[in-house]
Design a protein around this motif. Structure first.
Motif, short mmCIF file in Angstrom:
data_model
loop_
_atom_site.label_atom_id
_atom_site.label_comp_id
_atom_site.label_asym_id
_atom_site.label_seq_id
_atom_site.Cartn_x
_atom_site.Cartn_y
_atom_site.Cartn_z
N LEU A 95 0.83 -1.20 0.00
CA LEU A 95 0.00 0.00 0.00
C LEU A 95 0.86 1.26 0.00
O LEU A 95 0.54 2.24 -0.67
N ARG A 96 1.95 1.20 0.74
CA ARG A 96 2.87 2.35 0.76
C ARG A 96 3.40 2.63 -0.64
O ARG A 96 3.48 3.78 -1.08
N CYS A 97 3.74 1.59 -1.41
CA CYS A 97 4.27 1.76 -2.76
C CYS A 97 3.20 2.34 -3.68
O CYS A 97 3.48 3.21 -4.52
N ARG A 98 1.94 1.91 -3.51
CA ARG A 98 0.86 2.45 -4.35
C ARG A 98 0.63 3.94 -4.06
O ARG A 98 0.40 4.73 -4.97
N LEU A 99 0.70 4.29 -2.79
CA LEU A 99 0.51 5.70 -2.43
C LEU A 99 1.62 6.57 -3.00
O LEU A 99 1.37 7.68 -3.48
N MET B 193 1.09 9.67 -5.62
CA MET B 193 1.56 11.04 -5.37
C MET B 193 2.51 11.51 -6.46
O MET B 193 2.45 12.68 -6.88
N LEU B 194 3.40 10.61 -6.93
CA LEU B 194 4.27 10.99 -8.04
C LEU B 194 3.46 11.31 -9.28
O LEU B 194 3.75 12.28 -10.01
N HIS B 195 2.43 10.49 -9.53
CA HIS B 195 1.55 10.73 -10.67
C HIS B 195 0.88 12.11 -10.55
O HIS B 195 0.81 12.89 -11.51
N TYR B 196 0.41 12.41 -9.35
CA TYR B 196 -0.32 13.68 -9.14
C TYR B 196 0.60 14.89 -9.29
O TYR B 196 0.29 15.83 -10.02
N PHE B 197 1.73 14.89 -8.61
CA PHE B 197 2.58 16.08 -8.61
C PHE B 197 3.25 16.32 -9.96
O PHE B 197 3.41 17.46 -10.38
N PHE B 198 3.65 15.25 -10.65
CA PHE B 198 4.25 15.47 -11.96
C PHE B 198 3.20 15.92 -12.97
O PHE B 198 3.48 16.75 -13.86
N TYR C 104 -0.93 1.05 -10.12
CA TYR C 104 0.04 1.82 -9.34
C TYR C 104 0.98 0.86 -8.62
O TYR C 104 0.53 0.02 -7.83
N GLY C 105 2.27 1.00 -8.89
CA GLY C 105 3.27 0.18 -8.21
C GLY C 105 3.81 -0.92 -9.10
O GLY C 105 3.08 -1.57 -9.86
#
Length: 828
Positions: free
Chosen positions: A602-606, A610-615, A670-671
């Motif tokens: 779950l940590r890896c998916r989050l 977040m990388l997807h969102y900020f980039f 994701y992940g």
């Protein structure tokens, strides 16, 4: 007629039944191995020597294929005599008697078989003529005398008057002689002599001929009076010698071991030749030692030879000083050659061991386990020692070709020291590279190997083990560390020599189920821990250094846009949010991009979300930068641009909407097993690449329009501006917009082949240094920012700003040339 026909019919049937019975006895009553020469089969397990031959067994039986039947020298038996005037001569499997020189059989035959057939009498035509009154006189020439002294009878002097004739007594046949058993009695007229037999010689101090002669055997072997071929060994016998094959050697076709003309051929033992490029003193000494052991090999001491060969290998590997200095290719070839020769040697020596299991553990903990069984055994057999065990169908051990002995062999040789020569052997990834790259979703650059078990060589009587009829299952003892690193894999691998001669570990044809290995071929195996490397170390270093530098520059950009009042405007707001998104995305990338556990948690998916969102947010603010630039250039005609609320709604709302839709559609996207980023499978990556490509395309169009408009505006502002300065300002502005609008990501769009090294380096360098480019173009090249920096520097240094401002009053003329632009933007 009818009775004669019936008798013929019965005779034919009797002959056929006799032949059938003989054939049945031959087919079913003989051992599987061929009986040796001069013997005949007795039953399925033994042969018996024929008459006139004997073996080491008192009953003349032979129970193994290495036994032999030796000729019996009947002439040495005291119970056998040929009678007077005759000599016994031994022959292969029998003997015969011949008359002494000067005598012949009354029947005219050349020889006879026993004393009762002795009719030896003087022969007139041979030179022995009757003298007066029956006294014999020898008239033969000296050159015609036989090698053995003839029975010459003395006579009285001829011409003596009144010579008398006395009847001779044959002391040789009457038993009245005192000849030593080592001599041959020769009767004389009125006496006798004791002459050494052929192959014997008078003992020291004893002349040949007197009645007290004592003889001793001539050792033709030690005195080199034999005629044995150099492929044989001379074996002395009483009165003669034999030429036997060396231990392990076999007579050439058409030759038999034992006769004086025997010729043998070398057994198929390994030659233990060294590699031409791998010469060392330790290897040379080892090769000589093994050759000497095999040269003096005795089948009766096969276990001793096996132990000494293993101990010699241990001695070589415990301190391989000269070998370790070889280059890796030669060192790996020495290791595989050593294992190959050991297999061949053990395969050759093992049949001389007792049938059944055999184990040996050397002082250096090298273990050998052998199992020998009948070839037609159909059961499942396990061969084991403390380090490994192997289970196989015994029919696999024999293979298609049957051995002459009727037995098959399976063995395991486990060496703990051979891995010193294989420490840096590489892995052959040609067969599994595509599978690994699909699993890790990233190119596999190389692999680090750790040997967890001993190197185990598994060998059979069957030498064609490249493709077995059924799989072989084995298990090796090994230990695994408690902490498992990412991208680690436990594997059962074997040593494979490629077409280029290089030795590599390979897993082709093998699989691992738990702790068990299953392979369809045999070789030298070991349990390995493979650590796959999917990141280029140099590229990883460039990424980390570049991102840290970008983070510092982005932080300076954020502080500059917040604190420098003269440059604050709507466009500065776009710059600020762009840098914030890039800063947060870079921090998350540095901290959480690596998936350490190997499992998508779950940590890896989050982290991936977040990388997807900020980039995506950075790209959306890049799009707003293009829109802002467009309104800046044409606002004289179009009016003001978007308000701050609409900018934030677009810059942060659109990325949020894309991430939510993507997560709802496919959360598993994701992940990855290697990185906490978007999964490449099923096109999920397009949720990032699609908006990126659209924004870059739009910004590129805006960039072209902006450059064209700026060119026109520069001409309108100052038609007399020098061309050089005009080109310089245009180039600086274009480069700044290129970096800000994210056109460096174009290289990522064209990075279709992940193995393209040069394109990966360009993409990494440009994007990791994007923060540096932004700070350089948006801050350092801005005149107002530089002035503010000087002001701060002077304040820190304690100087008054008035002194600084007086030195800058001369800049008003140049600033007035750009007042057609917005005052807040005149620094670019």
């Amino acid at each position: 007629m009818r009775g004669a026909h019936r008798r013929r019919l019965l005779l034919v049937m009797y002959i056929l039944l006799s032949l059938a019975g003989a054939w049945t006895q031959k087919a079913g009553g003989c051992p599987r191995w061929q009986c040796p020469v001069h013997s005949e089969c007795v039953d399925e397990r033994s042969c018996r020597c024929k008459a006139g031959f004997a073996s080491s067994d008192p009953e003349g039986l032979i129970t193994n294929p290495i036994g032999s039947c030796e000729d019996i020298n009947e002439c040495l038996q005291k119970s056998l005599t040929c009678g007077p005037f005759a000599t016994c001569q031994n022959s292969e499997g029998s003997f015969h008697c011949i008359c002494n020189w000067g005598y012949k059989l009354a029947s005219g035959a050349k020889s006879f078989a026993n004393k009762s057939e002795n009719t030896c009498e003087a022969s007139v035509d041979s030179g022995v003529t009757p003298a007066p009154s029956g006294i014999l006189t020898v008239t033969a020439a000296p050159g015609n005398l036989p090698k053995q002294p003839a029975a010459v009878h003395p006579r009285t002097q001829p011409g003596d008057p009144g010579e008398k004739i006395s009847k001779d007594v044959n002391e040789c046949t009457s038993g009245q002689n005192h000849c030593h058993p080592s001599t041959h009695c020769i009767n004389k007229l009125g006496s006798y002599s004791c002459v050494c037999r052929q192959g014997w010689k008078p003992a020291f101090g004893s002349p040949n001929g007197p009645i007290n002669t004592v003889c001793e055997d001539i050792d033709e072997c030690s005195s080199r009076q034999h005629q044995c071929h150099n492929s044989t060994i001379c074996s002395n016998t009483l009165g003669s010698y034999k030429c036997r094959c060396r231990p392990g050697w076999k007579p050439i076709p058409g030759s038999f071991s034992g006769p004086k003309n025997t010729m043998c051929q070398e057994p198929p033992l390994p030659t233990w030749t060294l590699l031409p490029t791998a010469q060392s003193q330790s290897l040379s000494r080892f090769s000589i030692e093994v050759r000497n052991l095999l040269k003096d090999f005795d089948p009766a001491t096969a276990n001793y030879t096996i132990q000494k060969v293993i101990e010699a290998m241990d001695k070589l590997l415990e301190a391989p000083v000269n070998i370790e200095t070889l280059n890796p290719i030669d060192r790996h070839q020495v290791a595989t050659q050593l294992l190959k020769y050991m297999e061949q040697t053990l395969r050759t020596l093992a049949p001389f061991l007792p049938k059944g299991p055999f184990t040996y553990t050397s002082p250096s903990n090298t273990e050998l386990s052998l199992m020998t069984k009948e070839q037609d055994n159909k059961d499942i057999t396990t061969v084991y020692h403390s380090q490994a065990w192997v289970t196989l169908n015994w029919a696999v051990a024999a293979g298609a070709k049957s051995s002459e002995s009727g037995y098959s062999l399976a063995g395991i040789l486990s060496s703990p020291n051979i891995q010193k020569l294989l420490a840096d052997a590489s892995m052959n990834l040609n067969q599994s590279r595509d599978i690994l790259e699909e699993r890790f979703e990233s190119p596999v650059l190389n692999v680090s190997l750790t040997l967890l078990s001993n190197v185990n060589s598994i060998f059979l009587t069957n030498t064609d083990t490249r493709k077995l009829a059924s799989n072989v299952t084995f298990n090796f003892s090994y230990s695994v560390g408690s902490k498992k690193r990412p991208r680690e894999e436990l594997m059962c691998a074997f040593l494979d020599t490629g077409d280029d001669g290089n030795v590599r570990w390979s897993t082709d044809g093998c699989s691992m189920n738990g702790t068990l290995c299953h392979c369809n071929h045999l070789s030298s195996f070991a349990i390995l821990m493979a650590q796959y490397h999917v990141q280029d170390p140099r590229l990883e270093l460039i990424t980390k250094v570049g991102l840290w530098l970008s983070l510092v520059c982005l932080l300076l950009c954020i502080l500059t846009f917040l604190l420098v009042k003269p440059i604050q405007s709507s466009r500065t707001t776009v710059h600020l949010h762009l840098c914030v998104c890039l800063f947060l995305g870079s921090v998350i990338f540095l901290v959480g991009i690596e998936n350490e556990g190997g499992e998508v948690s779950l940590r890896c998916r989050l982290v991936a979300m977040m990388l997807h969102y900020f980039f995506l947010g950075a790209f959306c603010w890049m799009a707003l930068e293009g829109v802002e630039l467009y309104f800046l250039v044409v606002r004289v005609f179009q009016g003001q641009g978007l308000s701050t609320q609409w900018r934030c709604l677009f810059g942060y709302g659109v990325p949020f909407l894309i991430v939510v839709i993507s997560a709802a559609a496919k959360m598993d996207g994701y992940g990855q097993q290697t990185y906490c980023w978007l999964n490449h499978k099923e096109g999920f990556l397009w949720s990032f690449v699609g908006p990126l490509a659209f924004i870059i395309f739009c910004n590129s169009a805006i960039f072209v329009v902006t450059v064209w408009k700026l060119t026109t505006k520069f001409s309108e502002i100052n038609p007399n501006m020098k061309k050089l300065r005009k080109a310089r300002v245009l180039i600086i502005t274009a480069i700044a917009q290129l970096m800000v609008l994210g056109c460096t990501w174009v290289f990522g769009l064209f990075l279709f082949d992940p193995h393209s090294t040069w394109l990966s380096y360009i993409f990494t360098l440009l994007n990791c240094l994007q923060g540096l480019f932004l700070y350089l173009m948006l801050c350092l090249l801005n005149k107002k920012v530089r002035e503010e920096y000087r002001k701060w520097a002077c304040m820190v240094a304690g100087n008054k700003y008035s002194e600084f401002s007086s030195s800058t009053t001369g800049t008003g003329t140049s600033q007035s040339q750009t007042r057609a632009l917005r005052p807040s933007e005149s620094g670019m």
